[in-house]
Design a protein around this motif. Structure first.
Motif, short mmCIF file in Angstrom:
data_model
loop_
_atom_site.label_atom_id
_atom_site.label_comp_id
_atom_site.label_asym_id
_atom_site.label_seq_id
_atom_site.Cartn_x
_atom_site.Cartn_y
_atom_site.Cartn_z
N MET A 1 0.86 -1.19 0.00
CA MET A 1 0.00 0.00 0.00
C MET A 1 0.89 1.23 0.00
O MET A 1 1.06 1.90 1.04
CB MET A 1 -0.90 0.00 1.24
CG MET A 1 -1.84 -1.18 1.32
SD MET A 1 -3.04 -0.98 2.66
CE MET A 1 -4.58 -1.08 1.76
N PRO A 2 1.46 1.54 -1.15
CA PRO A 2 2.50 2.58 -1.15
C PRO A 2 2.00 3.97 -0.79
O PRO A 2 2.68 4.70 -0.09
CB PRO A 2 3.05 2.53 -2.59
CG PRO A 2 2.00 1.87 -3.40
CD PRO A 2 1.28 0.92 -2.47
N HIS A 3 0.81 4.32 -1.26
CA HIS A 3 0.39 5.71 -1.09
C HIS A 3 0.05 6.06 0.36
O HIS A 3 0.56 7.04 0.90
CB HIS A 3 -0.83 6.01 -1.97
CG HIS A 3 -0.66 5.61 -3.40
ND1 HIS A 3 -1.03 4.36 -3.87
CD2 HIS A 3 -0.15 6.28 -4.47
CE1 HIS A 3 -0.77 4.28 -5.17
NE2 HIS A 3 -0.23 5.43 -5.56
N ILE A 4 -0.79 5.24 0.96
CA ILE A 4 -1.23 5.59 2.32
C ILE A 4 -0.08 5.51 3.30
O ILE A 4 0.01 6.31 4.24
CB ILE A 4 -2.41 4.69 2.78
CG1 ILE A 4 -3.00 5.24 4.09
CG2 ILE A 4 -2.01 3.25 2.93
CD1 ILE A 4 -4.23 4.51 4.57
N THR A 5 0.85 4.59 3.07
CA THR A 5 1.97 4.48 4.00
C THR A 5 2.91 5.67 3.87
O THR A 5 3.44 6.16 4.85
CB THR A 5 2.74 3.16 3.77
OG1 THR A 5 3.05 3.05 2.37
CG2 THR A 5 1.93 1.96 4.19
N GLU A 6 3.08 6.13 2.64
CA GLU A 6 3.90 7.32 2.42
C GLU A 6 3.25 8.53 3.08
O GLU A 6 3.89 9.33 3.77
CB GLU A 6 4.08 7.55 0.92
CG GLU A 6 5.09 8.64 0.54
CD GLU A 6 6.54 8.19 0.66
OE1 GLU A 6 7.15 8.50 1.68
OE2 GLU A 6 7.04 7.52 -0.26
N GLU A 7 1.95 8.63 2.89
CA GLU A 7 1.18 9.74 3.47
C GLU A 7 1.30 9.74 5.00
O GLU A 7 1.64 10.75 5.61
CB GLU A 7 -0.30 9.59 3.06
CG GLU A 7 -1.29 10.39 3.84
CD GLU A 7 -1.44 11.84 3.37
OE1 GLU A 7 -0.73 12.21 2.41
OE2 GLU A 7 -2.24 12.58 3.97
#
Length: 909
Positions: free
Chosen positions: A715-721
């Motif tokens: 889950m690249p996006h939410i974890t980056e966020e």
RNA sequence: GCGCGAUUAGCUCAGUGGUAGAGCAAUGCCUUGACAUGGCAGAGGUCACAAGUUCAAAUCUUGUAUUGCGCACCA
């Protein structure tokens, strides 16, 4: 709204947060977040691979989707896996190249543009001419070709887009031509007039792999041919293709067939056009099938062609390239479509009194993969390849240099490699790589019709095989055919790389693709790798599952059963889609697609978001975990489990068990972190002990920071966020390009301490479950006034009571070693000691009695079962000691419970 | 015909010889202060069938049935 989230999560703004908290969205909204982070990654060149890096290289080449294609669920599965591998490799500190691109897809693209030209310009490609038509295709490609690339970006794919390649890029095309030239010079490519699979719709030859066999109910026509030397006497023949009757040149029987021996060498009358044809004997004829007599049409059937060659029979072609009848001698049929002609021919036979009967008959019919029309066996001039490096390619897979996962695909591979047929590589199309063969203009016509052509013909000087035409001043004409699209994609792993890139990144590490193209692509790439790049093209091949619909059918446009991934991303987010799909997909068998599973991914993202929100509510600023002395058992427990997670993930990744990876991440976060740990620490946040709060926050920050990194590949996006907004990363740094810290988080405590902490935590959670269970049994779940009394089993119990009360939803837990419960008080034997739940006489006695009776009966059965097992001497002697212990403990537990229940029951009676 | 898979809860699927699991759906309770895209609890399975190996089989062996896929043949 995004601003609001950002403002909320941003560290150091506690007061502002508290002021706005009530307005915050409680649900995670992925759309804006995902877009924003993808743009940030791209702008900061996070996906770029550096071939001069000193870091260890890791590379994947994308299976190039058709340039005409749009994203389907299979692409999502496939590319999610590649993205996970690429992102994980970056976290491991490797220099990662994920090389993207598209495939020119000869037939599919040409068909699409031909249709457009017909619809919009009312003309055909032949009228436009080759050059003009190709211009149209390029225009179309430039305008619409990149749709799928945009869709992959939406999914979060971390490809190095600066290196995007296309199979018809100039330098790529040059390599394709050069490969043709080399293989020709090596004697592996030749031209010949052969029976090939012909697609009457696309008007081109196809390879065997492009023909799909489908069972069809056909009609088997029984007819009779009159014997020339015995008028009134007939030979019965069965056929499914009366429309090719005009191409019959013989009738064959099996030489051992006693019924027909006397006819061999005599002649029968072909009804139309009238002719006398010979009866021959050939082993191929099956005595059992039909009438035992086979009409021979060498031009329109592969087996007949071979029989014709054996008996030196004339070839009579009665079909045009488009499948219409070419037989002016029979005007009733001439020009008709082959299927119309079939009915008409049958009717004509019937009129002539030669049709005996028609039977329904199920047989397999070959269809063209792309155009989905019935393939016509057809004799035509084509280019063929004898495969190179077959032995190296076969050995590589069998000796483990290349690993197939799941392993069973090896046998499919071996089977095909062991039965290789020469590959028909020419296509009668315009869109593609044109065959690099040149004919001297004056002799061009003659040379094009030459029955066979190979490297020996170069000696004449009238044929030239090379990327560019000879510059000897004379005029040369180029062979008109193009090559099979797969003849370019089999070079993909290395033809996409320049020399320095190859040095760093070839061979590639992993190939992720579907088992349906194991012949088309995988096997051929391995051979090409050995032949043209001196070594294997990839070390691991991961074959994904095939995604089917809920009825188990293959996803297809015609059925309309394929969910649109973009819709799914709108509904569940790209992260949700990825996570949901990975949770079920890659087990090696086919999977049935179920949208509920994808919503699980969205739910998980939401859970994560809210758990982080919960952390923020307790105050801003990241707190480091620098002391381990005062940690509570549930702190120790979650940290130990986080370290365990790290180990488990490594193992799952090593075996490419992506469903395991996903399951581990899910289980850890939802069950261990949220359901247990977060509930347990709520007591800390209600207390006034600031140092205890700080300790807990430090544990939370430690767990979340590490966990977000672990989850990132999926889950690249939410974890980056969340990593950014929670302050877990230095400003300007990205999670996706950060190396994950692998040192255990739980340091500074002895193994004994950790063990003890985990045991107490396990007791805590288990006991909390027992107490909730007791409450629930007495329908007290909603009551907050439930009070428990514990007879503690050890000293540590006292320290856990407040947390236990929080978890069990109890008002109070009293420690009372000498507690004397009133008769009939519900009790549980727990790892905290005996626990009582005083009822204050609020329970319906009759209901309680029958409940206890049922419970007693159930447990009696369990005790009997366990007792039987333990009284088996063989079991005691030969089972592992720990197994016996578990069984004994279990029996003791049941017995204790039984005794207790009986005493409760006795008190009521 | 040959080969490779699959068969576990209502559904989708995990589970490599030792207490049958998850998610969803269905049931009861809960809008308690991260989350109703949520929480707690309970129910639900002769692990397709048969025989065998073993102290012990969902798991190993053999066979059967059903089903999917590939290859070959097909007049």
């Amino acid at each position: 709204m995004t601003r609001l989230i950002a403002g909320w999560l941003y560290k150091g703004k506690t007061s502002r947060y508290e002021a706005t908290m009530s307005e915050l969205p409680k649900a995670y909204e992925p759309q804006a977040v995902e877009k924003q982070w993808y743009e940030a990654w791209t702008a900061n060149k996070c996906f770029q691979a550096d071939e001069n890096s000193s870091k260890e290289g890791y590379s994947i080449v994308i299976p190039p989707p058709n340039v005409t294609g749009i994203l389907h669920i299979g692409h999502v599965l496939n590319n999610s896996i590649q993205d996970i591998l690429a992102r994980r490799a970056r976290q491991q500190g490797k220099e990662v190249l994920w090389l993207p691109g598209t495939d020119h897809a000869g037939i599919a693209t040409q068909t699409k543009v031909e249709k457009k030209v017909r619809d919009e310009e009312g003309t055909t490609r032949r009228e436009l001419g080759r050059e003009e038509f190709l211009k149209r295709v390029w225009d179309w490609k430039d305008e619409h070709g990149g749709i799928i690339i945009q869709q992959l970006k939406r999914l979060g794919c971390s490809c190095d887009w600066d290196r995007e390649r296309f199979t018809m890029d100039d330098d790529y095309s040059a390599q394709v031509s050069k490969v043709f030239v080399d293989l020709f010079n090596e004697g592996l490519i030749y031209r010949g007039k052969r029976m090939v699979n012909w697609c009457p719709k696309s008007l081109t030859a196809l390879s065997d792999e492009e023909v799909i066999m489908k069972p069809k109910v056909s009609k088997l026509y029984f007819m009779k041919y009159e014997l020339v030397d015995a008028p009134g006497e007939f030979l019965e023949i069965s056929t499914t293709r009366p429309e090719t009757l005009m191409g019959d040149i013989a009738v064959a029987v099996n030489p051992d067939d006693e019924r027909f021996k006397k006819f061999v060498g005599r002649k029968v009358r072909r009804p139309f056009p009238a002719a006398e044809i010979e009866i021959i004997a050939d082993d191929h004829v099956d005595v059992e099938f039909g009438t035992g007599c086979l009409k021979i049409t060498p031009a329109h059937d592969k087996a007949d062609f071979e029989i014709g060659e054996r008996h030196n029979l004339e070839i009579i072609d009665v079909l045009h390239a488009d499948g219409t009848i070419n037989c002016p001698e029979v005007p009733e049929l001439d020009g008709l479509d082959r299927f119309q002609a079939r009915r008409k021919a049958a009717a004509m036979l019937e009129e002539m009194g030669l049709l005996i009967k028609v039977e329904e008959y199920e047989n397999n019919v070959g269809f063209s993969e792309r155009a989905d029309v019935v393939i016509e066996p057809r004799i035509s001039m084509q280019w063929f390849l004898k495969y190179p490096a077959v032995k190296e390619a076969t050995d590589a897979v069998n000796n483990g240099d290349i690993t197939f996962r799941p392993k069973r695909w090896e046998s499919t591979y071996n089977n095909w490699m062991g039965n290789l047929q020469d590959w028909c590589i020419s296509r009668q199309l315009w869109w593609g790589h044109q065959i690099p063969v040149w004919y001297r203009k004056e002799k061009s016509f003659e040379l094009r019709e030459k029955e066979s052509l190979d490297m020996n013909d170069l000696k004449s000087g009238d044929i030239y095989v090379g990327v560019e035409p000879p510059t000897d001043g004379s005029e040369w004409e180029r062979d008109e055919d193009v090559m099979d699209t797969w003849f370019s994609s089999w070079l993909w792993p290395f033809a996409t790389m320049d020399e320095s890139t190859k040095k760093k990144f070839y061979p590639t590490a992993d190939l992720v693709t579907g088992p349906d193209i194991i012949f088309f692509w995988v096997a051929r790439m391995i051979m090409a790798g050995y032949r043209f790049a001196d070594q294997l093209p990839f070390k691991n091949v991961f074959f994904t599952s095939i995604v089917r619909d809920d009825k188990g059918r293959k996803m297809s446009k015609q059925l309309g059963n394929s969910p649109d991934p973009l819709d799914l991303m709108d509904k569940f987010g790209a992260d949700g889609l990825r996570f949901g799909l990975m949770r079920i997909a890659p087990t090696g068998t086919d999977i049935k697609f179920d949208e509920d599973t994808i919503s699980e991914g969205r739910n998980f993202a939401n859970k994560l978001y809210n758990a982080c929100r919960f952390r923020q509510i307790q105050g801003a600023g990241v707190i480091a975990l620098d002391s381990f002395d005062k940690l509570d058992s549930h702190h120790i427990d979650i940290l130990a489990k986080l370290d365990k997670l790290d180990v488990n993930l490594d193992a799952a990744y090593d075996n490419y068990r992506f469903n395991d990876v996903t399951g581990q991440l899910y289980e850890f976060f939802w069950t261990e972190y949220c359901d247990k740990f977060l509930e347990a620490i709520k007591f800390d946040f209600r207390s006034d002990d600031e140092s205890a709060k700080a300790r807990t926050l430090a544990v939370i920050d430690t767990v979340l920071a590490r966990y977000l990194a672990h989850l990132h590949p999926l889950m690249p996006h939410i974890t980056e966020e969340l990593s950014a907004k929670m302050g877990y990363l230095p400003a300007g740094q990205f999670l996706m390009t950060s190396t994950t810290d692998k040192t255990p988080v739980l340091t500074g405590l002895s193994a004994e301490k950790v063990e003890e902490g985990q045991q107490i935590a396990a007791s805590l959670y288990e006991t909390a479950g027992r107490l909730r269970n007791l409450k629930s049994e007495y329908n007290l779940a909603s009551s907050k006034d439930v009070k428990f009394v514990v007879k503690p089993i050890a000293d540590w119990v006292g320290g856990e009571c407040d947390t236990l009360a929080t978890l069990a939803g109890a008002k109070e837990i009293q420690l009372q070693a000498d507690y004397d419960p009133p008769q009939g008080t519900p009790a549980a034997v727990t790892t905290f000691g005996e626990v009582y739940m005083p009822l204050d006489g609020l329970i319906d006695m009759d209901a309680e009695k029958s409940r206890l009776d049922k419970e007693i009966a159930k447990i009696t059965k369990e005790v009997e079962k366990a007792g039987k097992k333990l009284s088996n001497p063989n079991f005691i002697e030969r089972a592992k000691p720990e197994v016996v212990d578990v069984e004994r403990a279990r029996l003791a537990e049941w017995e204790g419970k039984l005794e207790q229940l009986r005493s409760m029951r006795g008190a009521l009676a």
